[in-house]
Enzyme design. Sequence first.
Site, PDB file in Angstrom:
ATOM      1  N   GLU A  94       0.821  -1.218   0.000  1.00  0.00           N
ATOM      2  CA  GLU A  94       0.000   0.000   0.000  1.00  0.00           C
ATOM      3  C   GLU A  94       0.852   1.264   0.000  1.00  0.00           C
ATOM      4  OE1 GLU A  94      -3.514   2.168   2.622  1.00  0.00           O
ATOM      5  OE2 GLU A  94      -3.119   0.031   2.886  1.00  0.00           O
ATOM      6  N   LYS A 107      -7.688  -0.007  11.661  1.00  0.00           N
ATOM      7  CA  LYS A 107      -7.110  -0.508  10.405  1.00  0.00           C
ATOM      8  C   LYS A 107      -5.870   0.298  10.059  1.00  0.00           C
ATOM      9  CE  LYS A 107      -6.538  -0.838   5.750  1.00  0.00           C
ATOM     10  NZ  LYS A 107      -5.760   0.063   4.862  1.00  0.00           N
ATOM     11  N   ASP A 167       3.448 -13.746  12.211  1.00  0.00           N
ATOM     12  CA  ASP A 167       2.123 -14.156  11.768  1.00  0.00           C
ATOM     13  C   ASP A 167       1.181 -12.953  11.744  1.00  0.00           C
ATOM     14  OD1 ASP A 167      -0.386 -15.269  11.381  1.00  0.00           O
ATOM     15  OD2 ASP A 167      -0.024 -16.991  12.679  1.00  0.00           O
ATOM     16  N   HIS A 186      -2.215  10.513  -0.166  1.00  0.00           N
ATOM     17  CA  HIS A 186      -2.231   9.115  -0.602  1.00  0.00           C
ATOM     18  C   HIS A 186      -2.208   9.019  -2.123  1.00  0.00           C
ATOM     19  CE1 HIS A 186      -3.162   4.832  -0.508  1.00  0.00           C
ATOM     20  NE2 HIS A 186      -4.092   5.070  -1.417  1.00  0.00           N
TER      21      HIS A 186
END
Length: 420
Positions: free
Chosen positions: A81, A259, A275, A372
Amino acid sequence: MTSRVPGFYKLSPEQRLEMIAGHLGLTENEKKLISGKHRFTAEDADRMVENVIGCLPVPLGVAVNFRVDGEDLFIPMATEEPSVIAAASHAAKFTYDTNGFSTSYSGSIMRGQIQVTNLKNPYAAMAKVYENKEDILELCNKMDQTLVSFGGGAKDLDVQVIQGSSEKMVVIHLLIDTKDAMGANAVNTMAEAATPMVEKITGGNVVLRILSNLADKRLVRARATFHNPFQGDETKMATFLSACELAVADPYRAATHNKGIMNGISAVVLATGNDTRAIEAGAHAYASVSGRYQALTQWEREGDSLSGTIEIPLAVGLIGGATQSHPVAKLSAKILRAKTAEQLAGIIASVGLAQNFAALKALAGDGIQKGHMKLHARNMASMAGAKTNQIDDVVRIASEQGKYGFDDIKEIIQSLNEEE
């Protein structure tokens, strides 16, 4: 070594790698592994997972400006991202002159759950388990003498009677200190080994015997002061704090808030071969332990500065699994200079806090999309068919025009092609 490297983003990938290698003493072979000149092959992958047909490379970047517990660090982050690594680096810059990030660790205890059903007297069964606690722990510790020799192993029990939809069941939590390993294999082995003894003690039937990814006895806390991020702009400061309040009160906002935190955390977890799914599951479960899903961070004003804190379960390690079998994951740990799971967890939590600050700061200003999309423009240029030698020009022109839509990018490419 200083992690403050002005203009780091302006360097070429080769120049960045040479700088990191010079600071950390990476060998030529290690540099080739990181740069991809020594490829991670399908044969390498076939030793790690099943039914392999190839590999999916993920970009590995480095966040700068981080100081964690008094030590300057370069932070390897694996993510697809755009803006994640840039945002973390930008945020950390605001903490560098206020001593960076300070962390604390509750310990490396993991829970192994043993579910016992078909009990005539579940409360009596719970009592019997406690009466035989030492025998159960001794049996578990025989399963991993190496872990015990390092001071780890099964340390205690926590036993509960839980009402299911059809019966009351006893759930035994083995509390196991896994030290510098994430510990899933050790916990699961001990839980399975204890099953026959538990069935004999309780007279019930064991169903599940597996670790829990809600690692609430493996909590990490990070704190930092972000110095004067809004240059006295009271409107932006108020907007930042209001957004934080909403994330605590409203699960719809909290989901996106968290998030963003995990954008940073998962990138470091993946880079070090840990993990990501376990960490994500544990984090979101912990965000709900109050009975209502809410933010993992808290923010308070200190004059013109902001004090941020994060508390999160992080079951990460430096031993076992891909942390050792994946050569680039091993190199990521070397870049971080993390010697223990505690150090690694503190670094990861700090990155999560930085990522959260960056997102909230953007929301308090021009919004998320402006920055972004500017960083996403390189991807869009490639998607729209730009030639390699055109991409920098496409990004420059898009930035000058302030237009980053796909159709805008295509028009820029078409214009460049007509000029050739």
